[in-house]
Design a protein around this motif. Sequence first.
Motif, PDB file in Angstrom:
ATOM      1  N   THR B 173       0.871  -1.295  -0.021  1.00 20.60           N
ATOM      2  CA  THR B 173       0.000  -0.077   0.042  1.00 20.60           C
ATOM      3  C   THR B 173       0.923   1.300  -0.040  1.00 20.60           C
ATOM      4  O   THR B 173       0.751   2.215  -0.692  1.00 20.60           O
ATOM      5  CB  THR B 173      -0.981  -0.005   1.105  1.00 20.60           C
ATOM      6  OG1 THR B 173      -1.444  -1.365   1.228  1.00 20.60           O
ATOM      7  CG2 THR B 173      -2.006   1.019   1.151  1.00 20.60           C
ATOM      8  N   GLY B 176       2.100   2.086  -3.356  1.00 15.59           N
ATOM      9  CA  GLY B 176       1.178   2.541  -4.316  1.00 15.59           C
ATOM     10  C   GLY B 176       0.860   3.871  -3.937  1.00 15.59           C
ATOM     11  O   GLY B 176       0.893   4.842  -5.019  1.00 15.59           O
ATOM     12  N   LEU B 177       0.732   4.360  -2.696  1.00 11.84           N
ATOM     13  CA  LEU B 177       0.759   5.759  -2.362  1.00 11.84           C
ATOM     14  C   LEU B 177       1.860   6.419  -3.008  1.00 11.84           C
ATOM     15  O   LEU B 177       1.633   7.690  -3.645  1.00 11.84           O
ATOM     16  CB  LEU B 177       0.790   5.766  -0.919  1.00 11.84           C
ATOM     17  CG  LEU B 177      -0.693   5.870  -0.236  1.00 11.84           C
ATOM     18  CD1 LEU B 177      -0.700   5.804   1.113  1.00 11.84           C
ATOM     19  CD2 LEU B 177      -1.687   6.951  -0.860  1.00 11.84           C
ATOM     20  N   TYR B 179       3.706   5.832  -5.040  1.00 13.64           N
ATOM     21  CA  TYR B 179       3.653   5.988  -6.951  1.00 13.64           C
ATOM     22  C   TYR B 179       2.571   7.051  -7.227  1.00 13.64           C
ATOM     23  O   TYR B 179       2.885   7.603  -8.248  1.00 13.64           O
ATOM     24  CB  TYR B 179       3.304   4.675  -7.385  1.00 13.64           C
ATOM     25  CG  TYR B 179       3.098   4.671  -9.071  1.00 13.64           C
ATOM     26  CD1 TYR B 179       4.395   4.880  -9.807  1.00 13.64           C
ATOM     27  CD2 TYR B 179       1.804   4.893  -9.605  1.00 13.64           C
ATOM     28  CE1 TYR B 179       4.300   4.915 -10.877  1.00 13.64           C
ATOM     29  CE2 TYR B 179       1.763   4.888 -10.918  1.00 13.64           C
ATOM     30  CZ  TYR B 179       2.925   4.766 -11.751  1.00 13.64           C
ATOM     31  OH  TYR B 179       2.786   4.909 -13.105  1.00 13.64           O
ATOM     32  N   GLY B 180       1.516   7.062  -6.563  1.00 12.57           N
ATOM     33  CA  GLY B 180       0.469   7.968  -6.709  1.00 12.57           C
ATOM     34  C   GLY B 180       1.110   9.296  -6.501  1.00 12.57           C
ATOM     35  O   GLY B 180       0.727  10.400  -7.329  1.00 12.57           O
ATOM     36  N   LEU B 185       8.824   5.054  -9.274  1.00 18.82           N
ATOM     37  CA  LEU B 185       9.189   3.952  -8.270  1.00 18.82           C
ATOM     38  C   LEU B 185      10.671   3.751  -8.062  1.00 18.82           C
ATOM     39  O   LEU B 185      11.138   2.841  -7.291  1.00 18.82           O
ATOM     40  CB  LEU B 185       8.423   2.594  -8.282  1.00 18.82           C
ATOM     41  CG  LEU B 185       7.086   2.534  -7.861  1.00 18.82           C
ATOM     42  CD1 LEU B 185       6.103   1.434  -8.307  1.00 18.82           C
ATOM     43  CD2 LEU B 185       6.712   3.265  -6.507  1.00 18.82           C
TER      44      LEU B 185
END
Lengths: 114, 495
Positions: B173, B176-177, B179-180, B185
């Motif tokens: 998670t 993911g955050l 990357y957002g 990455l």
Amino acid sequence: MIAVSVGVLVAAGSYLMMSGRLLPYLFGLVLLSNAGNLAIFGSGRLTYARPPLVPEGAQALELANALPQALILTAIVIGFGLMSYTLALSLRSWQETGTTRMDEMRLAEPEERG
Amino acid sequence: MLLVWPVAVPMGAAVLTLLAARSVRAQRVLSLAGALALLAAGTVLLVTVLREGPQAAQMGGWAAPYGITMVADLFSAALVFATGLMAVLTIFHGLVRPGDTGEHFGHHPLTQSLLLGICGAFLTGDLFNLYVWFEVMLIASFGLLVVGGRREQFDAAVKYAGLNLVATLTFLTGVGLLYGAAGTLNMADLHLTLAGRSGETAVLGAAMLLLFAFGAKAALFPVFFWLPASYHTLSITTSALFAALMTKVGVYALIRVFTLVYDAGEPPIASLLLWGGVLSMVVGVLGAAAQMEIRRILAFHSVSQIGYMVLGLALHTGLGLAGAIYYLFHHIVVKSNLFLIAGAVRDRTGSEDLRTIGGLWKRSPGLSILFLVSALSLAGLPPFTGFWAKLLVLRASLDAERYVAAFAVLAVGLLTLFSMTKIWNEAFWKPHPGDARRRFSSRLALIPVALLAAITLAAGVVAEPFIDAATEAAAQIVDPARYLQAVGVTRELSP
């Protein structure tokens, strides 16, 4: 919408994991892993019906980000493998120890014998 | 190609040992050969990095930050080398010490996969691949945990798997955050993209998730419970390998991410790392004091030692980082050796419970001396490596005016000495209670033990080159310009 469903999944998953029994704990893990995947999905800026590839020369202002999908696909495969392992492990552990309550599983951590 | 070998070799060895599933003898030969080849690959990599600085390779020719990058600075290269060394020693130990590894049930392929995951994690250049390598390592370790099939192993494996899976999900998670928030990455690229943005909610949230995840992998307070619950149920060989390398991957990830991607000096991160480290030190050593089984004592001590390394990182100075790195290598050598010695003690007395054993000083003076060397080194007495490791961390915390941490360094060292004395008194010094059940004792199995004890003694007496190397590794981490250059991500800092 995505954010709400992630939140609900995390809440439900965490609640299940607090139960102190093995099977709800595993279901909680499944929910949490789905929440994680959705979070990655959302972080890639969701768009609808946009191509991830742009033909040469074409001008595209909106295009889908293909990377989060690749990441999630990897994560799903890994998560699925781990989950099946953990299920098998739980089954074996239930057969061996005769309990699924975490409090009663004290073989590896014996209580003080005084 | 240089960077691919440390990953390709264990992968090949895992495949080959799996193909040779019918013949345990062939598996043994292949496994040891794989470990030797890994050591060779690690040596070549380390020498190259020492000579030419950080190395990087782009998989498939896609330039960073779009492709998959593998990169090694001095810290990673030295860790790969140490992985190879520990692999050779523990696998050799497993071969000459017959018994409990469960070789018929895939011990060798799993060990090689574990090495694959560890080396991959040390060498990868981007966060998502770090996640994937963590998973490779985790799956292999799950397998190794249950490979003997004893009842308490299943109990331990459930706890280990349950707690580590949570950490894994948190890691994912967080990735993911991040990357957002950053759109990349690649760790070198993140370093540039995130510069000056650590106050943003998403970036900070990702930092907290990653801190939790790596902290759990490294067994940092308060998420260390899986470690003392599981390590003592493994076979001796495997627990030595785990103790040497598994938690170090977590520490490596902490150091890498919180120097390169994030600045460990930022307020919330710095204080969390600092107090996590200090509390780990204290809680771990107190937990150890309450235990009566040798390997359980050692497992709790690992928690305490991890605290020292994280403290070194949290101090956010070059000296602190150098201390953390030196401590890490010291701990790899000493802790795995103590686990091997615990196995030797069990061979000679039939148990690891301090209440039921004793009299080893009279019967095996050689083993006793080897234990003394490692135990005193762990407790931080000169002239062993532990002394220099603790001294570096202590001086760094005094320089940073963290007096509580400095006091904890000293007090925990003293308590470590206390519990090592307990093992010494109970297992070696006091007469054996009841009948001595001598199962077997292989002299060959003591070769790795003696070698590791010699390393900690030699590196303690001739400490300077090693401290210099740690300082150089820390310098490469503090100023990642050469790392970025090797990866090929050069961008102006201001957008």
